[in-house]
Design a protein around this motif. Structure first.
Motif, PDB file in Angstrom:
ATOM      1  N   ARG A  41     -13.159   1.754  10.402  1.00  0.00           N
ATOM      2  CA  ARG A  41     -11.958   1.054  10.864  1.00  0.00           C
ATOM      3  C   ARG A  41     -11.443   1.740  12.131  1.00  0.00           C
ATOM      4  O   ARG A  41     -10.417   2.397  12.130  1.00  0.00           O
ATOM      5  N   ARG A  43     -10.875   0.915  16.190  1.00  0.00           N
ATOM      6  CA  ARG A  43     -10.877  -0.143  17.209  1.00  0.00           C
ATOM      7  C   ARG A  43     -11.784   0.182  18.401  1.00  0.00           C
ATOM      8  O   ARG A  43     -12.054  -0.693  19.219  1.00  0.00           O
ATOM      9  N   ALA A 105     -14.709  -8.025   4.656  1.00  0.00           N
ATOM     10  CA  ALA A 105     -14.085  -6.706   4.834  1.00  0.00           C
ATOM     11  C   ALA A 105     -14.278  -5.931   3.546  1.00  0.00           C
ATOM     12  O   ALA A 105     -13.700  -6.269   2.521  1.00  0.00           O
ATOM     13  N   TYR A 110     -16.490  -3.512   7.727  1.00  0.00           N
ATOM     14  CA  TYR A 110     -15.150  -4.034   8.025  1.00  0.00           C
ATOM     15  C   TYR A 110     -15.246  -5.076   9.144  1.00  0.00           C
ATOM     16  O   TYR A 110     -14.624  -4.952  10.194  1.00  0.00           O
ATOM     17  N   MET A 113     -12.290  -6.783  11.074  1.00  0.00           N
ATOM     18  CA  MET A 113     -11.548  -6.055  12.106  1.00  0.00           C
ATOM     19  C   MET A 113     -12.154  -6.287  13.487  1.00  0.00           C
ATOM     20  O   MET A 113     -11.467  -6.135  14.490  1.00  0.00           O
TER      21      MET A 113
ATOM     22  N   ALA B 276      -3.074  -2.744  11.024  1.00  0.00           N
ATOM     23  CA  ALA B 276      -4.171  -1.815  11.304  1.00  0.00           C
ATOM     24  C   ALA B 276      -5.449  -2.506  11.775  1.00  0.00           C
ATOM     25  O   ALA B 276      -6.323  -1.842  12.347  1.00  0.00           O
ATOM     26  N   ALA B 277      -5.607  -3.800  11.543  1.00  0.00           N
ATOM     27  CA  ALA B 277      -6.838  -4.487  11.966  1.00  0.00           C
ATOM     28  C   ALA B 277      -6.571  -5.505  13.067  1.00  0.00           C
ATOM     29  O   ALA B 277      -7.423  -6.356  13.327  1.00  0.00           O
ATOM     30  N   PRO B 342      -7.713  -4.240   2.758  1.00  0.00           N
ATOM     31  CA  PRO B 342      -8.869  -3.370   3.006  1.00  0.00           C
ATOM     32  C   PRO B 342      -8.697  -2.484   4.235  1.00  0.00           C
ATOM     33  O   PRO B 342      -9.469  -1.545   4.435  1.00  0.00           O
ATOM     34  N   PHE B 343      -7.699  -2.774   5.031  1.00  0.00           N
ATOM     35  CA  PHE B 343      -7.517  -1.998   6.265  1.00  0.00           C
ATOM     36  C   PHE B 343      -6.354  -1.006   6.169  1.00  0.00           C
ATOM     37  O   PHE B 343      -5.999  -0.382   7.164  1.00  0.00           O
ATOM     38  N   ALA B 344      -5.767  -0.888   4.993  1.00  0.00           N
ATOM     39  CA  ALA B 344      -4.663   0.066   4.837  1.00  0.00           C
ATOM     40  C   ALA B 344      -5.189   1.471   5.084  1.00  0.00           C
ATOM     41  O   ALA B 344      -6.098   1.925   4.388  1.00  0.00           O
ATOM     42  N   PRO B 345      -4.660   2.160   6.085  1.00  0.00           N
ATOM     43  CA  PRO B 345      -5.183   3.502   6.382  1.00  0.00           C
ATOM     44  C   PRO B 345      -4.803   4.476   5.268  1.00  0.00           C
ATOM     45  O   PRO B 345      -3.666   4.486   4.813  1.00  0.00           O
ATOM     46  N   LEU B 346      -5.755   5.249   4.837  1.00  0.00           N
ATOM     47  CA  LEU B 346      -5.491   6.205   3.766  1.00  0.00           C
ATOM     48  C   LEU B 346      -5.306   7.615   4.298  1.00  0.00           C
ATOM     49  O   LEU B 346      -4.688   8.448   3.663  1.00  0.00           O
TER      50      LEU B 346
END
Lengths: 225, 373
Positions: A41, A43, A105, A110, A113, B276-277, B342-346
């Protein structure tokens, strides 16, 4: 006719080698010319997109030296607008294009994105394999996507994927089944090598109208559809 | 079940008129939104249908207040835009498709569709402001094109009419509202909204935006002009800001100041491009973050006894926008969202310079706002 399947990361070498070996249609996997940007993830992966038509695709057509190409390019129509475009190209340039519609995703892929779902519908090209359509990514497991191509007259479907060792056999099984269901020839090629910390096993196969395996490996003899 | 507890009179806004055990929220849908078709563009016709489909499939759909909009009238647009600008927009249909600037493309029916988008915001204002038995506490107007970059006389940044400013002025003109608060969490600074209300103390504008980023405005020292000085609050978020930073900005600055301002209606410019995406920014807000921002906005409106209208701005990932907008509706209505992001930053690192920026915002506005002292 001979179909060449390029799995490895060095697509230039693969195309040249298979053309020299007599391939008339050379098939490349999902995201044929770019690293596996969807692994993370981050960019920064967006920077790998090319303006359409992808210069890498045009280079691949040159390298194919008269053979046909099936490949998918990471393309941007402008800032914030990204697609994976799957082309079937003859010696004179692209003949058909569609854009991957089922975009997923999940860990290690992913895709959502990095590219948007395509919305233009699919096309059939008159390739040496007969009326041929292409599918890439998760679209290869989509029954409606196959139906659309067959309804448009496709007698062969070439598939480009990027599957890991676990999902690759399942995807091949699904493609064989869909080929039999629609009574078309199917060719599938998987991404190979390690890219952005994701390992792809590579490989490829062709299936006849009954879903039976015609052959595997880099170079496969297939009777046109 | 609603009960009459306080009668404020027709046209009054205080929501103490009805007390509900659960908040009533909903959406304003935009029929034929595809008539504004910029083609292959981030702000495209495919953004909203997926959102509406996701909401219709959600278990909370049956509990939503669903409205269709009316067209805004030219006089509504002229409360914020110049006559010349509106005439130009109106005339674009004949020559469309054409570019109004390097980012903003119009099709033949873009102008009528932008009137419908502004009308969606007005319909939402009507619904939360007028006395009615089924008055919703909040509404989310699913509008496009967005509006917050358009100033008095210039369309830019994918925006045509400034929907949120038109709604603010309409609320003042129609319902006798004196004070309007606008909270803007789109990743880009709402420069148009700022310009329109810059010298106006009756509209408090508070923007959280990535900085530096398009359109380049929105630094801390842009605080308003004349009588409006102190009523324009910019919180420039560093690149890489996520849920923690956005909620801290709300909790420490935006919401306390809005509460002190005592608005009679709260409008939110909701741009989900800080997700985030999203392909157009560098921020890391998650679906949970959007839900939390909506929840906090709704709680504030409830505490103040006022209506809340959320107006769609940016958000350009068509795959993730449905979840994000559903999360906002869930925040407004107190619903659960079972879908993971699925794009939640951890494991995101805190962005550099955040503490300094926040302190700078607080120091700049503390003289005007007691809540920041």
């Amino acid at each position: 006719m001979r179909i060449g399947l390029v799995s490895g990361l060095d697509w230039r070498d693969g195309i040249a080698r298979l053309r020299a070996a007599g391939a008339e249609l050379i098939c490349l996997p999902l995201l044929s010319f770019a690293p596996w940007v969807a692994a993370k993830r981050d960019r920064a992966g967006l920077e790998h997109a090319e303006r359409p038509p992808s210069p890498s695709l045009l280079e691949a057509i040159e390298l194919a030296d008269g053979a046909w190409i099936s490949a998918s390019a990471y393309e941007s129509e402008g800032e914030g607008v990204f697609y994976v475009s799957s082309y079937i190209a003859g010696p004179d340039g692209p003949v058909s294009r569609y854009r991957q519609a089922a975009v997923v995703a999940e860990p290690g892929r992913y895709e959502q994105m990095f590219w948007s779902p395509g919305h233009e519908g699919n096309e059939v090209a008159a390739s040496p394999l007969g009326p041929t359509g292409s599918l890439v990514g998760s679209d290869v497991r989509s029954a409606p996507a196959w139906e659309e191509l067959v309804s448009a007259g496709a007698r062969a479907v070439v598939c480009g994927v990027a599957e890991d060792a676990e999902s690759w056999p399942q995807t091949m099984t699904a493609v064989a089944g869909l080929a039999a269901l629609h009574s078309v020839i199917a060719v599938i090629v998987n991404r190979g090598g390690r890219s952005n910390d994701v390992e792809f096993p590579g490989g490829g196969a062709a299936f006849d109208r009954h879903g039976a395996e015609i052959g595997t490996g880099e170079l496969i003899e297939v009777a046109p559809g | 079940m609603s009960r009459t507890s306080e009668i404020q009179g027709v046209g009054s806004v205080p929501h103490a008129y009805y007390e509900r055990s659960e908040p009533l929220t909903g959406v304003v849908l935009l029929p034929s939104q595809e008539r504004h078709d910029p083609g292959e563009h981030p702000e495209n016709v495919r953004r909203l249908p997926g959102v509406v489909d996701r909401l219709r499939d959600a278990p909370e759909w049956d509990r939503l207040f669903v409205l269709y909009p009316r067209y805004a009238r030219t006089e509504d647009a002229l409360r914020v835009h110049s006559e010349g600008f509106v005439e130009i927009l109106e005339s674009t249909g004949a020559d469309a498709p054409l570019w109004l600037d390097t980012d903003t493309r119009v099709s033949r029916d873009s102008y009528p569709n932008s009137l419908l988008a502004a009308g969606a915001a007005l319909a939402a204002v009507d619904a939360v402001a007028m006395e009615a038995y089924h008055r919703p506490d909040s509404l989310f107007a699913l509008t496009r094109p967005p509006g917050h970059h358009t100033g008095i006389d210039k369309a830019m940044g994918f925006c045509l009419l400034n929907n949120v400013s038109i709604a603010a002025r309409y609320a003042q003109a129609t319902y006798g509202i004196e004070r309007v608060a606008i909270l803007d969490w789109d990743v880009h600074h709402g420069n148009g909204t700022q310009e329109i209300h810059y010298a106006d103390p009756s509209v408090l504008f508070c923007s959280l935006h990535e900085w530096p980023l398009y359109p380049g405005t929105g630094w801390v020292d842009e605080t308003g002009a004349g009588d409006g000085t102190g009523f324009n609050i910019n919180i420039p978020m560093p690149t890489g800001s996520g849920d923690v930073e956005y909620l801290e900005a709300l909790d420490r600055v935006a919401l306390p100041v809005i509460e002190e301002f005592r608005p009679e209606i709260l409008l939110v410019s909701a741009g989900q491009d800080c997700h985030a995406a999203d392909p157009l920014c560098g921020q890391l807000v998650s679906a949970s973050g959007f839900k939390a921002m909506a929840t906090r906005s709704a709680e504030l409106a409830r505490r103040l006894g006022i209506g809340l209208v959320v107006i769609h701005e940016g958000g350009y990932n068509v795959s993730t926008l449905p979840l994000l907008d559903r999360s906002i509706v869930a925040g407004l209505g107190g619903f659960e969202v079972e879908e993971p992001d699925p794009f939640a930053p951890l494991d995101a690192e805190p962005p550099g310079a955040w503490d300094e920026r926040l302190e700078s915002v607080i120091a700049t506005h503390a003289p005007r706002w007691e809540a920041l002292r």
